[in-house]
Design an enzyme around this catalytic site. Structure first.
Site, PDB file in Angstrom:
ATOM      1  N   ASP A   1       4.757   3.514   8.704  1.00 41.95           N
ATOM      2  CA  ASP A   1       3.935   2.737   9.662  1.00 41.95           C
ATOM      3  C   ASP A   1       4.888   2.274  10.740  1.00 41.95           C
ATOM      4  O   ASP A   1       5.740   1.874  10.614  1.00 41.95           O
ATOM      5  CB  ASP A   1       3.177   1.390   9.037  1.00 41.95           C
ATOM      6  CG  ASP A   1       2.384   1.697   7.825  1.00 41.95           C
ATOM      7  OD1 ASP A   1       2.066   2.896   7.552  1.00 41.95           O
ATOM      8  OD2 ASP A   1       1.890   0.857   7.398  1.00 41.95           O
TER       9      ASP A   1
ATOM     10  N   ASP B   1       0.768  -1.059   0.029  1.00 38.74           N
ATOM     11  CA  ASP B   1      -0.179  -0.023   0.018  1.00 38.74           C
ATOM     12  C   ASP B   1       0.856   1.285  -0.063  1.00 38.74           C
ATOM     13  O   ASP B   1       0.394   2.327  -0.092  1.00 38.74           O
ATOM     14  CB  ASP B   1      -0.906  -0.007   1.327  1.00 38.74           C
ATOM     15  CG  ASP B   1      -0.299  -0.295   2.606  1.00 38.74           C
ATOM     16  OD1 ASP B   1       0.751  -0.988   2.780  1.00 38.74           O
ATOM     17  OD2 ASP B   1      -0.836   0.208   3.475  1.00 38.74           O
TER      18      ASP B   1
HETATM   19 ZN   LIG Z   1       0.453   0.867   5.398  1.00 40.61          ZN
END
Ligand SMILES: [Zn+2]
Ligand SMILES: [Zn+2]
EC number: 3.1.26.11
Lengths: 310, 310
Positions: free
Chosen positions: A212, A67
């Site tokens: 992240d 992603d």
């Molecule tokens: Zn991610």
């Protein structure tokens, strides 16, 4: 200097949030745009903005989850297709070169510009020139994940022309020397100290963009005194354990980083598709309990980052 | 049986045409969807349709240019993320496995289902079961490019129950045998020939989907008598030389294939971004001069493919 959020979702694209990509627009500063992560569909998102792919000078990848990178080969191809001819550098974790080169090779894509790679494995200075410096540090995710700290160098103060004229220094080559920090001796022997005739330096801006991550110490170092901290907020306060198990952060944890690091503004992104409408707003409210200057980002949000008044 | 066009553009995504992907919806026939090409952003397009990624059973890639494959890793990941657990097979030119496996490995993506690859290098039968057969043949593009001919097997005729009863054959296990094509001998010695008690077979449908190509002989073979031919039309009639130089076709060339191959319907796709609005309509008019049953496709167009009356 402005941030534009091209994708603010987590994991898979959702109807109203595409997967991650953030543009740092440095048009006034260097006539360039830097991208942070390029999830699938980033080039389609860019079509709805004023960003021109050829202006994208650098791409910083935080980590290699799909992603965050699956839009890279398509973006690079289209930049070429649209006649981009300036070199482009991709910074990211080890593996990014393999992924991009395999994609371009298999698809028989020949770029019209030079593509460079800088693979990162540890805390390091990533880039530096006269106007910017970028450092990265490792975060705590399931795979190698980095945060980037972009520091604009201080702008030298302005030449105090009126004061120079009052002191009897006439416009001429001396002005350039003084501006460059050199003391000047006039014909009559008077020494003109440069520092007396230059206004105060304008503090450069700091933008911190984290990949992240779970709660981790390096986040504080990266974010220290930043004008803007962009932090993931995959989960809400109630899901701290899930966030930990999935190597992610909650809204409140992001706000704690912002608070302790004394940043000026916190922007939350990488929002799980489970939080829509009111629920996304709730993430913001939770974070504001800890750090008031917090906003949850939506796709296409634009956040100007002004110079601070001295 | 229905075609749904998920992307109808060429090269780079444009504001109103995403890059190539076509869904062949076989919901009544096998409760499955087949995709032909998966350009970047296909999964985002799917979000705007009723297609469920878990129902995608097979993916056929015509060729490895980026505008036909860069959406594959993201689609495969999201199918997994959304709990897809049925195996999926990807058919495509040699190299497709390397591209997909590198993308999944680098991004640390673990799929919840089995992914199989069938790499194609020449004209061959691609797949066959009780209800469908798919063949491919090479086309003429800058890189290996294939066309697919999907043939639905004929539906066996219905059991003529009234006629059986009139002939004194009572409902029972004999009906199953007759339906299966076996002749049956009754207790009194009468032979009941199966063929007398089964209605006419219903002709299966033929759908031909070609990858990017110049005018080439195999296109006719692949398209012969098809119910639907999906053909690229990157350029208009006036640009025949450009089309040839770039290994593409014009609208008129596509129409000539449709006409000579006696197809029932021609659908034009892979439209260059230079043809917008009226200009795209012009491609259709040109083609209709040669083959009247022609339509230029737009993203999200749905084309039902009915069984023909016997
Ligand atoms: Zn991610
Ligand atoms: Zn193409």
């Amino acid at each position: 200097m402005e941030l534009e959020f091209l994708g603010t979702g987590a994991g898979s694209p959702a109807r109203y949030r595409n997967v991650t990509s953030i543009a740092l627009k440095l048009l006034d500063e260097r006539n360039a745009v830097w991208l942070f992560d390029v999830g699938e569909g980033t080039q389609q998102q860019i079509l709805r903005t004023t960003i021109r792919p050829r202006k994208v000078e650098k791409i910083f990848i935080t980590h290699l989850h799909g992603d965050h990178i699956f839009g890279l080969p398509g973006f690079l191809s289209s930049r070429s297709f649209q006649g981009g001819d300036q070199p482009l550098t991709i910074y990211g974790p080890k593996g990014i070169r393999d992924y991009v080169q395999t994609s371009l090779r298999v698809s028989d894509t020949r770029l019209t510009y030079t593509l460079k790679f800088v693979e990162l494995t540890e805390n390091t200075k990533v880039f530096e020139d006269d106007t910017f410096r970028v450092d990265c540090q490792t975060l705590d995710h399931r795979i190698a994940s980095f945060g980037y700290r972009v520091v604009e160098k201080d702008h030298t103060g302005e030449l105090l022309v009126a004061k120079l004229q009052a002191a009897g220094v006439k416009p001429g080559p001396e002005y350039g020397k003084i501006k460059a920090g050199q003391d000047v001796t006039l014909a009559d022997g008077t020494v003109v100290p440069s520092s007396d005739f230059i206004g105060p330096a304008q503090k450069g801006r700091i933008v911190t963009i984290l990949g992240d991550t779970r709660r981790t110490a390096n986040a504080y170092t990266l974010a220290a005194d930043a004008d803007v901290l962009v932090h993931e907020s995959t989960f809400g306060q109630a899901d701290g354990r899930i966030a930990h198990n999935y190597y992610h952060s909650t809204s409140t944890q992001a706000a704690e980083v912002a608070k302790k690091a004394h940043v000026k503004q916190l922007l939350l992104t990488h929002i799980s598709a489970r939080y829509v409408g009111k629920a996304a707003h709730e993430l913001q409210s939770e974070a504001r309990q800890v750090f008031p200057h917090t906003r949850v980002m939506k796709d296409f949000d634009q956040i100007p980052i002004p110079l601070q008044k001295n």
